[in-house]
Design a protein around this motif. Structure first.
Motif, PDB file in Angstrom:
ATOM      1  N   PRO A   1       0.834  -1.215   0.000  1.00 37.17           N
ATOM      2  CA  PRO A   1       0.000   0.000   0.000  1.00 37.17           C
ATOM      3  C   PRO A   1       0.867   1.263   0.000  1.00 37.17           C
ATOM      4  O   PRO A   1       1.886   1.328   0.675  1.00 37.17           O
ATOM      5  N   LYS A   2       0.424   2.249  -0.776  1.00 36.47           N
ATOM      6  CA  LYS A   2       1.112   3.524  -0.837  1.00 36.47           C
ATOM      7  C   LYS A   2       0.148   4.633  -0.448  1.00 36.47           C
ATOM      8  O   LYS A   2      -1.052   4.509  -0.621  1.00 36.47           O
ATOM      9  N   GLU A   3       0.697   5.716   0.049  1.00 37.87           N
ATOM     10  CA  GLU A   3      -0.139   6.869   0.356  1.00 37.87           C
ATOM     11  C   GLU A   3      -0.606   7.512  -0.956  1.00 37.87           C
ATOM     12  O   GLU A   3       0.103   7.487  -1.965  1.00 37.87           O
ATOM     13  N   LEU A   4      -1.795   8.087  -0.927  1.00 37.70           N
ATOM     14  CA  LEU A   4      -2.361   8.725  -2.113  1.00 37.70           C
ATOM     15  C   LEU A   4      -1.400   9.746  -2.702  1.00 37.70           C
ATOM     16  O   LEU A   4      -1.164   9.763  -3.920  1.00 37.70           O
ATOM     17  N   GLU A   5      -0.857  10.627  -1.878  1.00 38.62           N
ATOM     18  CA  GLU A   5       0.001  11.709  -2.361  1.00 38.62           C
ATOM     19  C   GLU A   5       1.216  11.172  -3.112  1.00 38.62           C
ATOM     20  O   GLU A   5       1.593  11.715  -4.159  1.00 38.62           O
ATOM     21  N   GLU A   6       1.815  10.117  -2.591  1.00 36.35           N
ATOM     22  CA  GLU A   6       2.977   9.518  -3.243  1.00 36.35           C
ATOM     23  C   GLU A   6       2.608   8.980  -4.622  1.00 36.35           C
ATOM     24  O   GLU A   6       3.340   9.166  -5.603  1.00 36.35           O
ATOM     25  N   THR A   7       1.462   8.335  -4.711  1.00 32.91           N
ATOM     26  CA  THR A   7       1.016   7.754  -5.977  1.00 32.91           C
ATOM     27  C   THR A   7       0.688   8.832  -6.995  1.00 32.91           C
ATOM     28  O   THR A   7       1.035   8.722  -8.178  1.00 32.91           O
ATOM     29  N   LEU A   8       0.029   9.898  -6.553  1.00 33.91           N
ATOM     30  CA  LEU A   8      -0.305  10.989  -7.469  1.00 33.91           C
ATOM     31  C   LEU A   8       0.948  11.669  -7.999  1.00 33.91           C
ATOM     32  O   LEU A   8       1.039  11.981  -9.195  1.00 33.91           O
ATOM     33  N   ARG A   9       1.919  11.929  -7.124  1.00 32.67           N
ATOM     34  CA  ARG A   9       3.163  12.569  -7.574  1.00 32.67           C
ATOM     35  C   ARG A   9       3.835  11.732  -8.666  1.00 32.67           C
ATOM     36  O   ARG A   9       4.307  12.260  -9.678  1.00 32.67           O
ATOM     37  N   MET A  10       3.883  10.420  -8.444  1.00 31.48           N
ATOM     38  CA  MET A  10       4.508   9.528  -9.422  1.00 31.48           C
ATOM     39  C   MET A  10       3.752   9.545 -10.741  1.00 31.48           C
ATOM     40  O   MET A  10       4.341   9.603 -11.826  1.00 31.48           O
ATOM     41  N   GLU A  11       2.430   9.504 -10.671  1.00 34.74           N
ATOM     42  CA  GLU A  11       1.625   9.523 -11.896  1.00 34.74           C
ATOM     43  C   GLU A  11       1.797  10.801 -12.681  1.00 34.74           C
ATOM     44  O   GLU A  11       1.902  10.796 -13.907  1.00 34.74           O
ATOM     45  N   TYR A  12       1.788  11.933 -11.990  1.00 35.39           N
ATOM     46  CA  TYR A  12       1.933  13.204 -12.684  1.00 35.39           C
ATOM     47  C   TYR A  12       3.311  13.314 -13.330  1.00 35.39           C
ATOM     48  O   TYR A  12       3.447  13.848 -14.435  1.00 35.39           O
ATOM     49  N   ARG A  13       4.330  12.814 -12.650  1.00 35.43           N
ATOM     50  CA  ARG A  13       5.685  12.898 -13.215  1.00 35.43           C
ATOM     51  C   ARG A  13       5.855  11.980 -14.422  1.00 35.43           C
ATOM     52  O   ARG A  13       6.577  12.308 -15.359  1.00 35.43           O
ATOM     53  N   THR A  14       5.204  10.811 -14.399  1.00 31.62           N
ATOM     54  CA  THR A  14       5.387   9.846 -15.484  1.00 31.62           C
ATOM     55  C   THR A  14       4.441  10.078 -16.656  1.00 31.62           C
ATOM     56  O   THR A  14       4.699   9.602 -17.756  1.00 31.62           O
ATOM     57  N   LYS A  15       3.371  10.822 -16.425  1.00 28.61           N
ATOM     58  CA  LYS A  15       2.415  11.071 -17.514  1.00 28.61           C
ATOM     59  C   LYS A  15       2.332  12.565 -17.830  1.00 28.61           C
ATOM     60  O   LYS A  15       3.053  13.063 -18.680  1.00 28.61           O
ATOM     61  N   LEU A  16       1.471  13.284 -17.180  1.00 26.90           N
ATOM     62  CA  LEU A  16       1.164  14.664 -17.540  1.00 26.90           C
ATOM     63  C   LEU A  16       2.400  15.544 -17.674  1.00 26.90           C
ATOM     64  O   LEU A  16       2.493  16.370 -18.581  1.00 26.90           O
ATOM     65  N   LEU A  17       3.375  15.400 -16.777  1.00 32.17           N
ATOM     66  CA  LEU A  17       4.557  16.260 -16.787  1.00 32.17           C
ATOM     67  C   LEU A  17       5.758  15.619 -17.483  1.00 32.17           C
ATOM     68  O   LEU A  17       6.834  16.209 -17.507  1.00 32.17           O
ATOM     69  N   ASN A  18       5.564  14.462 -18.066  1.00 29.35           N
ATOM     70  CA  ASN A  18       6.643  13.745 -18.744  1.00 29.35           C
ATOM     71  C   ASN A  18       6.716  14.217 -20.200  1.00 29.35           C
ATOM     72  O   ASN A  18       5.763  14.060 -20.958  1.00 29.35           O
ATOM     73  N   PRO A  19       7.837  14.814 -20.628  1.00 33.75           N
ATOM     74  CA  PRO A  19       7.956  15.320 -22.003  1.00 33.75           C
ATOM     75  C   PRO A  19       7.687  14.250 -23.062  1.00 33.75           C
ATOM     76  O   PRO A  19       7.122  14.551 -24.119  1.00 33.75           O
ATOM     77  N   VAL A  20       8.079  13.006 -22.786  1.00 31.41           N
ATOM     78  CA  VAL A  20       7.856  11.924 -23.753  1.00 31.41           C
ATOM     79  C   VAL A  20       6.357  11.648 -23.894  1.00 31.41           C
ATOM     80  O   VAL A  20       5.839  11.483 -25.003  1.00 31.41           O
ATOM     81  N   TRP A  21       5.650  11.621 -22.752  1.00 26.03           N
ATOM     82  CA  TRP A  21       4.198  11.398 -22.773  1.00 26.03           C
ATOM     83  C   TRP A  21       3.506  12.571 -23.455  1.00 26.03           C
ATOM     84  O   TRP A  21       2.600  12.382 -24.280  1.00 26.03           O
ATOM     85  N   ALA A  22       3.911  13.783 -23.131  1.00 24.37           N
ATOM     86  CA  ALA A  22       3.298  14.976 -23.718  1.00 24.37           C
ATOM     87  C   ALA A  22       3.459  14.971 -25.237  1.00 24.37           C
ATOM     88  O   ALA A  22       2.517  15.288 -25.979  1.00 24.37           O
ATOM     89  N   ASP A  23       4.652  14.584 -25.716  1.00 30.80           N
ATOM     90  CA  ASP A  23       4.887  14.547 -27.160  1.00 30.80           C
ATOM     91  C   ASP A  23       4.037  13.466 -27.815  1.00 30.80           C
ATOM     92  O   ASP A  23       3.534  13.654 -28.931  1.00 30.80           O
ATOM     93  N   ALA A  24       3.863  12.339 -27.121  1.00 33.61           N
ATOM     94  CA  ALA A  24       3.019  11.271 -27.658  1.00 33.61           C
ATOM     95  C   ALA A  24       1.570  11.740 -27.787  1.00 33.61           C
ATOM     96  O   ALA A  24       0.896  11.448 -28.778  1.00 33.61           O
TER      97      ALA A  24
END
Length: 209
Positions: free
Chosen positions: A85-108
């Motif tokens: 189990p992970k805390e919500l905040e930790e999971t959200l930070r990881m998701e935002y960094r790997t998707k919305l704020l990830n230049p590779v994802w943004a370019d895709a």
């Protein structure tokens, strides 16, 4: 909608038991959300912030501890080999960094055209949802989103041309975050966002300038 229970004697239609729900909420100290697929994360669809975030808010509002009670959220990513189990905040930070704020994802998303802009738009709405229900209002997420999808002129032009309505929602959510005190952009950034929103709205409404 969550105040109905089902079982013997309810004849398949369920029975409203709001008093029992409030009693359960009054003793709730933690909400656990299982994520069982890599295809949908916490920022991909509205069900997570609407239901999980909403349940947290409902438990806090009905807590026997009174005003100021805090209810935690644990995220269980059941698709992983080792489940912890992970805390919500930790999971959200990881998701935002790997998707919305990830230049590779943004370019895709940029290369996907209209559908890609819609995906970005959906995540901007989710940012407001998590901020509103759970108080997740970290400046770096809003700052990064603004820099990537609004203040980069080439990206903004592409998104607006590919899907004007989704682009309008992206900018609208940024302005909403500022208006609701979830984010504190500079006056310069705020003015630029207002300008972009006005242009996007004109395009969606078919106004020729």
């Amino acid at each position: 909608r969550n105040s109905y229970s089902y079982g013997a004697g309810t004849e398949g239609s369920g029975a409203a038991r709001p008093a029992q729900l409030k009693e359960l909420l009054s003793t709730t100290e933690r909400v656990v959300q299982e994520v069982d697929s890599v295809e949908y994360g916490l920022t991909d669809i509205q069900e997570y912030y609407a239901n999980t975030g909403g349940l947290k808010k409902a438990a806090e509002n009905n807590s026997a501890k009174g005003a100021g009670a805090q209810v935690g959220i644990s995220i269980v990513e059941a698709f992983q080999e080792e489940v912890e189990p992970k805390e919500l905040e930790e999971t959200l930070r990881m998701e935002y960094r790997t998707k919305l704020l990830n230049p590779v994802w943004a370019d895709a998303m940029r290369r996907q055209g209209s559908g890609g802009v819609y995906e970005v738009s959906t995540r901007m709405t989710a940012m407001i949802g998590w901020a509103g229900t759970c108080g997740f209002q970290e400046e770096f997420v809003f700052d990064g989103a603004a820099q990537t999808y609004a203040l980069d002129a080439n990206m903004a032009d592409h998104l607006r041309n590919a899907n004007p309505e989704a682009f309008r929602n992206i900018i609208k959510r940024m302005l909403e975050a500022s208006g609701r005190g979830m984010w504190n952009p500079s006056e310069e950034v705020l003015e630029k966002l207002q300008e972009l929103y006005s242009e996007a709205e004109d395009e969606v409404e078919g106004v020729n300038i």
